[in-house]
Write a protein that holds these residues in place. Sequence first.
Motif, PDB file in Angstrom:
ATOM      1  N   GLY A  78       0.823  -1.206   0.000  1.00 41.45           N
ATOM      2  CA  GLY A  78       0.000   0.000   0.000  1.00 41.45           C
ATOM      3  C   GLY A  78       0.851   1.247   0.000  1.00 41.45           C
ATOM      4  O   GLY A  78       2.034   1.213  -0.374  1.00 41.45           O
ATOM      5  N   GLN A  79       0.218   2.360   0.388  1.00 36.56           N
ATOM      6  CA  GLN A  79       0.952   3.627   0.475  1.00 36.56           C
ATOM      7  C   GLN A  79       0.587   4.302   1.791  1.00 36.56           C
ATOM      8  O   GLN A  79      -0.539   4.218   2.265  1.00 36.56           O
ATOM      9  N   CYS A  80       1.593   4.936   2.363  1.00 43.24           N
ATOM     10  CA  CYS A  80       1.401   5.625   3.632  1.00 43.24           C
ATOM     11  C   CYS A  80       2.445   6.722   3.697  1.00 43.24           C
ATOM     12  O   CYS A  80       3.572   6.534   3.238  1.00 43.24           O
ATOM     13  N   GLY A  81       2.074   7.880   4.227  1.00 41.29           N
ATOM     14  CA  GLY A  81       3.061   8.948   4.317  1.00 41.29           C
ATOM     15  C   GLY A  81       2.443  10.243   4.775  1.00 41.29           C
ATOM     16  O   GLY A  81       1.367  10.252   5.383  1.00 41.29           O
ATOM     17  N   LEU A  82       3.136  11.329   4.466  1.00 46.91           N
ATOM     18  CA  LEU A  82       2.795  12.646   5.000  1.00 46.91           C
ATOM     19  C   LEU A  82       2.469  13.602   3.857  1.00 46.91           C
ATOM     20  O   LEU A  82       3.269  13.772   2.937  1.00 46.91           O
ATOM     21  N   ALA A 109      -1.353  -1.022   8.193  1.00 45.69           N
ATOM     22  CA  ALA A 109      -1.607   0.431   8.105  1.00 45.69           C
ATOM     23  C   ALA A 109      -1.202   1.108   9.410  1.00 45.69           C
ATOM     24  O   ALA A 109      -0.554   2.165   9.403  1.00 45.69           O
ATOM     25  N   THR A 110      -1.553   0.486  10.530  1.00 43.29           N
ATOM     26  CA  THR A 110      -1.190   1.061  11.837  1.00 43.29           C
ATOM     27  C   THR A 110       0.330   1.081  11.992  1.00 43.29           C
ATOM     28  O   THR A 110       0.911   2.087  12.428  1.00 43.29           O
ATOM     29  N   GLU A 111       0.988  -0.006  11.626  1.00 43.42           N
ATOM     30  CA  GLU A 111       2.457  -0.081  11.763  1.00 43.42           C
ATOM     31  C   GLU A 111       3.145   0.988  10.911  1.00 43.42           C
ATOM     32  O   GLU A 111       4.073   1.669  11.369  1.00 43.42           O
ATOM     33  N   ALA A 112       2.654   1.169   9.687  1.00 49.22           N
ATOM     34  CA  ALA A 112       3.250   2.177   8.798  1.00 49.22           C
ATOM     35  C   ALA A 112       2.938   3.593   9.293  1.00 49.22           C
ATOM     36  O   ALA A 112       3.805   4.471   9.291  1.00 49.22           O
ATOM     37  N   ALA A 113       1.695   3.812   9.740  1.00 46.75           N
ATOM     38  CA  ALA A 113       1.298   5.153  10.191  1.00 46.75           C
ATOM     39  C   ALA A 113       2.063   5.567  11.443  1.00 46.75           C
ATOM     40  O   ALA A 113       2.439   6.733  11.602  1.00 46.75           O
ATOM     41  N   LEU A 114       2.324   4.605  12.329  1.00 45.23           N
ATOM     42  CA  LEU A 114       3.119   4.918  13.532  1.00 45.23           C
ATOM     43  C   LEU A 114       4.529   5.355  13.144  1.00 45.23           C
ATOM     44  O   LEU A 114       5.087   6.291  13.733  1.00 45.23           O
ATOM     45  N   ALA A 115       5.114   4.686  12.150  1.00 41.89           N
ATOM     46  CA  ALA A 115       6.459   5.058  11.692  1.00 41.89           C
ATOM     47  C   ALA A 115       6.437   6.457  11.052  1.00 41.89           C
ATOM     48  O   ALA A 115       7.377   7.239  11.240  1.00 41.89           O
ATOM     49  N   CYS A 116       5.357   6.772  10.348  1.00 44.57           N
ATOM     50  CA  CYS A 116       5.245   8.105   9.725  1.00 44.57           C
ATOM     51  C   CYS A 116       5.058   9.183  10.784  1.00 44.57           C
ATOM     52  O   CYS A 116       5.559  10.302  10.643  1.00 44.57           O
ATOM     53  N   LYS A 117       4.331   8.866  11.837  1.00 45.80           N
ATOM     54  CA  LYS A 117       4.166   9.815  12.944  1.00 45.80           C
ATOM     55  C   LYS A 117       5.542  10.131  13.547  1.00 45.80           C
ATOM     56  O   LYS A 117       5.900  11.299  13.737  1.00 45.80           O
ATOM     57  N   GLU A 118       6.297   9.091  13.823  1.00 42.84           N
ATOM     58  CA  GLU A 118       7.645   9.242  14.387  1.00 42.84           C
ATOM     59  C   GLU A 118       8.513  10.095  13.453  1.00 42.84           C
ATOM     60  O   GLU A 118       9.224  11.001  13.890  1.00 42.84           O
ATOM     61  N   TYR A 119       8.429   9.828  12.160  1.00 43.01           N
ATOM     62  CA  TYR A 119       9.210  10.576  11.162  1.00 43.01           C
ATOM     63  C   TYR A 119       8.806  12.052  11.173  1.00 43.01           C
ATOM     64  O   TYR A 119       9.651  12.949  11.152  1.00 43.01           O
ATOM     65  N   GLY A 120       7.509  12.313  11.228  1.00 48.85           N
ATOM     66  CA  GLY A 120       7.016  13.692  11.233  1.00 48.85           C
ATOM     67  C   GLY A 120       7.467  14.457  12.466  1.00 48.85           C
ATOM     68  O   GLY A 120       7.856  15.629  12.384  1.00 48.85           O
ATOM     69  N   PHE A 121       7.441  13.790  13.612  1.00 48.45           N
ATOM     70  CA  PHE A 121       7.793  14.466  14.862  1.00 48.45           C
ATOM     71  C   PHE A 121       9.313  14.606  15.030  1.00 48.45           C
ATOM     72  O   PHE A 121       9.773  15.622  15.544  1.00 48.45           O
ATOM     73  N   GLU A 123      12.085  13.692  12.469  1.00 48.61           N
ATOM     74  CA  GLU A 123      12.845  14.162  11.296  1.00 48.61           C
ATOM     75  C   GLU A 123      12.363  15.538  10.833  1.00 48.61           C
ATOM     76  O   GLU A 123      13.162  16.404  10.509  1.00 48.61           O
ATOM     77  N   LEU A 124      11.051  15.715  10.749  1.00 48.10           N
ATOM     78  CA  LEU A 124      10.514  16.979  10.227  1.00 48.10           C
ATOM     79  C   LEU A 124      10.205  17.984  11.335  1.00 48.10           C
ATOM     80  O   LEU A 124       9.847  19.124  11.046  1.00 48.10           O
ATOM     81  N   GLN A 125      10.338  17.527  12.594  1.00 45.67           N
ATOM     82  CA  GLN A 125      10.136  18.433  13.745  1.00 45.67           C
ATOM     83  C   GLN A 125       8.753  19.088  13.752  1.00 45.67           C
ATOM     84  O   GLN A 125       8.601  20.242  14.161  1.00 45.67           O
ATOM     85  N   LEU A 126       7.748  18.357  13.275  1.00 41.73           N
ATOM     86  CA  LEU A 126       6.383  18.891  13.300  1.00 41.73           C
ATOM     87  C   LEU A 126       5.833  18.771  14.721  1.00 41.73           C
ATOM     88  O   LEU A 126       6.252  17.906  15.490  1.00 41.73           O
ATOM     89  N   SER A 127       4.917  19.649  15.070  1.00 36.69           N
ATOM     90  CA  SER A 127       4.346  19.575  16.419  1.00 36.69           C
ATOM     91  C   SER A 127       2.958  18.930  16.409  1.00 36.69           C
ATOM     92  O   SER A 127       2.446  18.533  17.445  1.00 36.69           O
ATOM     93  N   LYS A 128       2.366  18.822  15.224  1.00 38.07           N
ATOM     94  CA  LYS A 128       0.999  18.286  15.127  1.00 38.07           C
ATOM     95  C   LYS A 128       0.852  17.499  13.831  1.00 38.07           C
ATOM     96  O   LYS A 128       1.378  17.908  12.796  1.00 38.07           O
ATOM     97  N   LEU A 129       0.155  16.399  13.888  1.00 32.19           N
ATOM     98  CA  LEU A 129      -0.183  15.639  12.684  1.00 32.19           C
ATOM     99  C   LEU A 129      -1.677  15.342  12.719  1.00 32.19           C
ATOM    100  O   LEU A 129      -2.235  15.099  13.794  1.00 32.19           O
ATOM    101  N   ILE A 130      -2.296  15.350  11.566  1.00 33.36           N
ATOM    102  CA  ILE A 130      -3.738  15.105  11.506  1.00 33.36           C
ATOM    103  C   ILE A 130      -4.046  13.953  10.552  1.00 33.36           C
ATOM    104  O   ILE A 130      -3.188  13.526   9.769  1.00 33.36           O
ATOM    105  N   SER A 131      -5.279  13.483  10.613  1.00 37.09           N
ATOM    106  CA  SER A 131      -5.836  12.655   9.541  1.00 37.09           C
ATOM    107  C   SER A 131      -7.244  13.159   9.273  1.00 37.09           C
ATOM    108  O   SER A 131      -8.002  13.429  10.211  1.00 37.09           O
TER     109      SER A 131
END
Length: 169
Positions: A78-82, A109-121, A123-131
């Motif tokens: 599948g695909q998962c990301g930011l 999907a949960t496993e990939a989304a958790l990794a993307c959350k970690e990456y966003g917080f 690597e990208l230093q984001l403070s908030k992520l949404i869906s």
Amino acid sequence: MESVEVLTTERLALRKMNKGDTANLLEIFADPVAMQYYPSTKDEHETNAWIDWTLENYAKFGAGLWIVEDKQTGEFLGQCGLVLQKVDGSIEMEIGYLFKRSVWGNGYATEAALACKEYGFTELQLSKLISLIDVHNVPSINVAERVGMKREKSVVKWDKEIAVYAVYR
Ligand SMILES: CC(C)(COP(=O)(O)OP(=O)(O)OC[C@H]1O[C@@H](n2cnc3c(N)ncnc32)[C@H](O)[C@@H]1OP(=O)(O)O)[C@@H](O)C(=O)NCCC(=O)NCCS
């Protein structure tokens, strides 16, 4: 086509999408069940446009939807990301996830989304992520909740009621 790895998890590898992914993506985009909460299915031409849009996102924002594969076998899952989204006039980073129907129910999907959350917080230093989720899309709501998101509000987007789920660093 060269494979550019972005992230790995226990079972998954996330890599950059490329122009050779049309047939992979069509396994999701041509499936009316997988696409039931989207305006329509996508054909080959629309899928290629999606790949171009994703490559633009990588270049502009350092992120986008990535291809998720089985780490052992390389099978496309599948695909998962930011992805950036406009919500009530502000720009937010969304965790997006779409998987082919034959692999639903495995926790991918949960496993990939958790990794993307970690990456966003981190690597990208984001403070908030949404869906942004159609209020009737229960499997997607379940993924958002497993990722630690909470429902914040509803908005009208894409001509329907969309729930905004969010998680903070
Ligand atoms: C949204 C979507 C990705 C959810 O997929 P999913 O497979 O249900 O979600 P998960 O990967 O979190 O898997 C969870 C399920 O796997 C099960 N599971 C099996 N093995 C597991 C494991 N090792 N670890 C975790 N969960 C596991 C869970 O019990 C759960 O089952 P349940 O749905 O019966 O409760 C999928 O429905 C999809 O691609 N839909 C089409 C596109 C779409 O609508 N995207 C969202 C737009 S907002």
